[in-house]
Structures are given as structure tokens and as C-alpha cells.
Design an enzyme around this catalytic site. Sequence first.
Site, PDB file in Angstrom:
ATOM      1  N   GLU A 102     -16.318   6.688   4.732  1.00  0.00           N
ATOM      2  CA  GLU A 102     -15.565   6.311   5.926  1.00  0.00           C
ATOM      3  C   GLU A 102     -15.436   7.505   6.854  1.00  0.00           C
ATOM      4  OE1 GLU A 102     -11.213   5.777   5.515  1.00  0.00           O
ATOM      5  OE2 GLU A 102     -11.515   6.090   3.362  1.00  0.00           O
ATOM      6  N   LYS A 122      -2.799   6.376   1.384  1.00  0.00           N
ATOM      7  CA  LYS A 122      -2.548   6.768   2.775  1.00  0.00           C
ATOM      8  C   LYS A 122      -1.533   7.910   2.788  1.00  0.00           C
ATOM      9  CE  LYS A 122      -2.177   4.646   7.338  1.00  0.00           C
ATOM     10  NZ  LYS A 122      -3.541   5.009   7.741  1.00  0.00           N
ATOM     11  N   ARG A 149       0.825  -1.209   0.000  1.00  0.00           N
ATOM     12  CA  ARG A 149       0.000   0.000   0.000  1.00  0.00           C
ATOM     13  C   ARG A 149       0.859   1.260   0.000  1.00  0.00           C
ATOM     14  NH1 ARG A 149      -4.467   0.640   4.650  1.00  0.00           N
ATOM     15  NH2 ARG A 149      -2.598   0.941   5.922  1.00  0.00           N
TER      16      ARG A 149
END
Length: 354
Positions: A233, A197, A95
Site C-alpha cells: 500500500e 492504525k 478497528r
Amino acid sequence: MVRKVDENNRRSKKMAKNLDYANIGFAYHKTDKRYISYWKEGAWDAGCLSEDSNVVLNESAGILQYCQQVFEGLKAYRWKDGSIVCFRPDMNAERMFHSAEFLEMPGFPRDRFLEALDETVKANVDWVPPFGSGATLYIRPYEFASGIVIGVKPADEYTFRIFTTPVGPYFKGGAVPIALMISDFDRAAPHGTGAIKAGLNYAMSLHSHEIAVEKGFTENLYLDAGKREFVEETGGANVLFVDEKDRLVVPKSDSILPSITRKSLIYVAEHILHIPVEERAVRLEELKSFKECGLCGTAAVISPVGKIQNHEEEICFPSGMEKPGKIMDELYRTLIAIQDGEMEAPEGWIRHIQ
């Protein structure tokens, strides 16, 4: 065999730093070593460990001017036999590599990520809390633009670092359900950076988070920025629901961060607990029909949610504000048992470090 386990557990408690693990909270504590590698002239150097926790930058470094930065968060656990493990770090490596590429940064090689992780944890082995303390060693890998820029463009030098800090239980006294509010702000634009992220995503959520806290809520729940019809989210975690048929319902969107904890919980639901799972777009109007709700992430695994405030409408889940719902509790206990070595993990989920 019991005697050997007891001896290993006593040894792990002796090796760990003498901290009040039940009360240190989820906070930063400087540990002995951190890993550092620099990218210059098109390549990463060999990397090394350092005792210096400070980062020195030029005033025009790319991270300070244009926010080129990505990061990860994972934990090292001490098992009952004294061994130290990490949970699915290969997924963090993957990721982070993808996140860096999206921001036009050189991805830190996945194999080197894992090697650096091992090296950093071993160098801070005495900071890994003992088994049964409820605490873990939090690990923060991050990469940022350290090269000088003044025009809007990618930098030509980057720094990759990993530091660690022991953290106590996220919930003192148990996982008490929290309350969320629907935010009037947007977390991420369609086709934007929501699925990576990057620190900039979290900075964007701080203003609305403080508004929520001032109103007595723990977090915001964000809707899709395009139509504001679908649930996405919160500022720092993915959200899960349980419907009236006891199915786990997982919101799906290109703007949602692909949580490693969420992916693991989906597997646990389907293959271990045999709970049906639906990954799909979830409409805001559906929330009142769900039985349970929870947030998932590295820090707490699952944070149960008892209610969500949508302006004047209060959506209360049947699971209530006193304790987690049945299915959220089962998911939480099962994943914790896997991470703690109390239950056999699916193949490839556990990386043994020492």
C-alpha cells in the site's frame, strides 16, 4: 415532498457555519466541543464534552516517550433532507479497539465509541457542512498513553478523545489521476504493526514521502519488506487495480491496514456493480499488465492513479493521466451516492445521528 426536501436543505444550509466550503481544503478548523475520557486504575471514566482543544501532558507521558497511540478517521455527512449520518462507524470502533490491544493499551469499548461519536457530532452540529457543498465533518477519534513512564513498558493511564473539523472537497475540480513511485524504504516489518492504525506507522512513512514529493510524485507505493516482490500500500491509503479482464484486483497481505473504504468498495464491486474481485498477493511485475489503478481511503474514497515509477521504469496505465478509469469511476460514484443518501445503503452501513 419536494417542498419538504427543499425546506430541509435550506435549513441545513442555515444551520451550517458560514464557511467557504469549496476552498477550506482538507485542514483543521477548531469546532465547539470534543469528547474526552480517561482510563485510570483499570477503568474508563464516564467521559464528557469539553470546549478546551488543548492537551496538557507530563514531559514523561508514554505517548511522548514510546509512541503508544492509535487513531481513526471517519466523516459525518448531511443528507438532502437535513439529517446527519456517519458511514460504518462500527467498523472504526472495532478497528480502533484491535489497534489499541496490539499496542498494549486498553481498548475503548465499542458501544461507548459509538455513543461518544453521536455525542460529539451532535455537539458540533452547526459545523456539519450543507448537502451539496462537497464538504463533510471529519471526525478524529484517538487514544494515547497519558501516564508517566521512563522505562520501556506500557503506561498506566490513557486518554481517549474525539475532535471534529469541517473539511472541503479533497480534490478541487475533480479527481485528476496522480503519479506514484516505488519506495526504496519499507513501510512495515513482516509480523509488525502494518495492519493496525497507529500513528507510528505514519511517522515511518514521512521521510520517504518527502523524497517522493521532491521528485514530483504524490505518494510512495511500498513493497513487502520481506522479499520486496509484492505490492502492499502507500503511506496513507490502500491500492486497487483493474486487470485486462475488468476484474478488481486487491492486494492481500498481513502488513496492509484493513481499510473500511476498501472493504466497502469490494462489496460494491461484487454485489452492486457485479464486478469480479480477486483479493490476493500482487507481484510488482504484474503492474504493467493492469488497465487501471486507484488509492482508496476515507479522505477521497478513490484517488485515481495514472502511472507508477519504478526507478528507471515508468509504468503507465491505459486509463491515462487525464481522468479516472471506467471501473474506478463507477466504484467512486456508487460509494459516494451511498454515503450521500442518494442510493440505498446495504443494511448496517449508515448510522443516523440527527
